[in-house]
Design an enzyme around this catalytic site. Structure first.
Site, PDB file in Angstrom:
ATOM      1  N   CYS A 177       0.837  -1.203   0.000  1.00  0.00           N
ATOM      2  CA  CYS A 177       0.000   0.000   0.000  1.00  0.00           C
ATOM      3  C   CYS A 177       0.878   1.263   0.000  1.00  0.00           C
ATOM      4  CB  CYS A 177      -0.924   0.006   1.211  1.00  0.00           C
ATOM      5  SG  CYS A 177      -1.881   1.538   1.377  1.00  0.00           S
ATOM      6  N   CYS A 199       0.542   3.611   3.351  1.00  0.00           N
ATOM      7  CA  CYS A 199       1.086   3.224   4.653  1.00  0.00           C
ATOM      8  C   CYS A 199       2.437   3.915   4.858  1.00  0.00           C
ATOM      9  CB  CYS A 199       1.259   1.705   4.725  1.00  0.00           C
ATOM     10  SG  CYS A 199      -0.291   0.785   4.873  1.00  0.00           S
ATOM     11  N   HIS A 240      -3.698   0.906   8.367  1.00  0.00           N
ATOM     12  CA  HIS A 240      -4.253   0.479   7.078  1.00  0.00           C
ATOM     13  C   HIS A 240      -5.634  -0.149   7.216  1.00  0.00           C
ATOM     14  CE1 HIS A 240      -4.056  -1.025   2.893  1.00  0.00           C
ATOM     15  NE2 HIS A 240      -4.646  -2.096   3.367  1.00  0.00           N
ATOM     16  N   ASN A 286     -14.058   9.011  -0.750  1.00  0.00           N
ATOM     17  CA  ASN A 286     -14.688   7.853  -1.378  1.00  0.00           C
ATOM     18  C   ASN A 286     -14.315   6.635  -0.533  1.00  0.00           C
ATOM     19  OD1 ASN A 286     -15.514   9.446  -3.552  1.00  0.00           O
ATOM     20  ND2 ASN A 286     -13.641   9.041  -4.685  1.00  0.00           N
ATOM     21  N   HIS A 306      -6.543   1.837   1.922  1.00  0.00           N
ATOM     22  CA  HIS A 306      -6.129   2.595   3.106  1.00  0.00           C
ATOM     23  C   HIS A 306      -7.117   3.746   3.348  1.00  0.00           C
ATOM     24  CE1 HIS A 306      -2.667   3.582   5.827  1.00  0.00           C
ATOM     25  NE2 HIS A 306      -3.348   4.723   5.893  1.00  0.00           N
ATOM     26  N   HIS A 340      -8.489   7.057   3.463  1.00  0.00           N
ATOM     27  CA  HIS A 340      -8.000   8.321   2.928  1.00  0.00           C
ATOM     28  C   HIS A 340      -9.109   9.055   2.186  1.00  0.00           C
ATOM     29  CE1 HIS A 340      -7.925   5.965  -0.780  1.00  0.00           C
ATOM     30  NE2 HIS A 340      -7.749   7.086  -1.462  1.00  0.00           N
ATOM     31  N   GLN A 357      -9.645  12.848  -0.503  1.00  0.00           N
ATOM     32  CA  GLN A 357      -8.959  13.676  -1.483  1.00  0.00           C
ATOM     33  C   GLN A 357      -9.438  15.118  -1.387  1.00  0.00           C
ATOM     34  OE1 GLN A 357      -8.388  11.767  -5.491  1.00  0.00           O
ATOM     35  NE2 GLN A 357      -9.802  10.235  -4.673  1.00  0.00           N
TER      36      GLN A 357
END
Length: 353
Positions: A70, A73, A116, A156, A167, A169, A171
């Protein structure tokens, strides 16, 4: 909050947001990366009046890597990632495969935690507040770029949504124009203001929802409700009680209460479909006033706009998704299978103990 800005090996900016003021961030990106080359282009649709970002370089972006590869991470030993340090609280960096770049705007990735296997709903209140502070700081910084007119923070979540990295997250997109959805809101805002002799539409919507019984949860400073004309099976709008145009204008009381309200809302989303179901896929989207001129929207100022977050899932029932088919995709006329009143009732039923 401590903020530390650095550069990745290919020149992209990376920013650490830390809970402790004495945290030192001096790790160096050891990857042999070439400078990032993008081909983002904004094209105007003459018939619809909206814009499309053409970004062919995104075809080669990372796609569903295994967990031990990933890129979000922390870097651990010989395993190098987008984050050079071996741990982090919250980190933001320029997307390596941006939809918008240069004169066409900017795209950033926001990593909510180094864990993660977590999700936003797993954060504690202090960590969630740090994410809010990072969103606010980035909104401020990006709004000062000469090419940026609107800043959009969003998450999303879930493969069904199209997420290619597991992971936790989100945007941030910094657009060089006012987005079509925001333009629709501004036109409705202007029309309502004119028709009512000055009444604010966002205030009227919140007042109506408080009276009509679709409220899911509320605090002293925030209200979450399923809107009267919800487009999605389970859709919740989160409004501050005191109308403000953007994240920058939230007062300290609203910032302090936000983590408790938002985390509870996300945890209810994961309970909608019952025990044993996979995590609910969703999109969480902050709507903020544009930073550009609003001259085309007669009589509307930035202060008339109402900051709010829209949270929705494309899952309509256990094991079934809501697809955007002919009416939705072809004509932008949504058909919702779940009555908003029932959705609000269900979200109240699954309150955490």
């Amino acid at each position: 909050m401590k903020k530390t800005s650095t550069r990745l090996a290919d020149g992209r900016e990376l920013i650490y947001y830390d809970l402790r003021d004495d945290t030192v961030r001096d790790a160096v990106d050891r990857r042999p990366l070439d400078r990032t080359v993008t081909t983002s282009e904004i094209r105007r649709d003459a018939l619809l009046g909206d814009s499309v970002a053409v970004a062919s370089h995104r075809q080669g972006r990372t796609y569903h890597p295994p967990a031990d590869e990933c890129p979000l991470c922390p870097t651990r030993g010989a395993r190098l990632s987008e984050i050079p340090d071996s741990s982090y609280d919250v980190v933001v960096f320029e997307n390596r495969f941006p939809s918008l770049a240069g004169d066409s705007g900017r795209c950033e990735v926001v990593c909510f935690t180094s864990d993660h296997d977590a999700s936003f709903a797993d954060l504690d209140a202090e960590q969630a507040r740090l994410v809010l502070d990072a969103w606010t700081d980035r909104t401020s910084e990006l709004s000062h770029l000469p090419s940026v007119e609107q800043v959009f923070c969003f998450e999303n979540r879930g493969a069904e949504i199209g997420v290619t990295l597991g992971h936790p997250h989100g945007q941030i997109y910094a657009y060089p124009f006012t987005t079509p959805r925001t333009a629709l809101m501004l036109r409705s805002l202007a029309a309502h203001k004119d028709a009512t002799g000055g009444e604010n539409l966002f205030d009227a919507v919140l007042e109506r929802e408080l009276a009509d019984g679709r409220v899911v949860l509320e605090g002293e400073h925030w209200v979450a409700f399923v809107p009267y004309a919800a487009h999605w099976p389970y859709e919740v709008h989160l409004y501050p009680r005191r109308r403000v145009p953007d994240l920058l204008a939230l007062d300290e009381a609203a910032r302090t209460e936000f983590p408790q309200v938002y985390l509870e809302l996300l945890r209810r989303f994961d309970r909608i479909f019952g025990e044993g179901e996979p995590p609910t896929p969703y999109i969480a989207a902050w709507h903020q006033a544009p930073f550009g001129t609003l001259e085309e929207f007669d009589g509307v100022t930035r202060d008339d706009f109402g900051l709010h977050l829209e949270l929705f899932t494309i899952r309509r029932t256990s094991g079934k998704l809501k697809f955007l088919a002919g009416s939705e995709s072809g004509m932008s006329v949504f058909i919702n299978d779940v009555p908003p009143e029932r959705a609000a009732e269900r979200l109240r039923e699954v309150a955490s103990s």
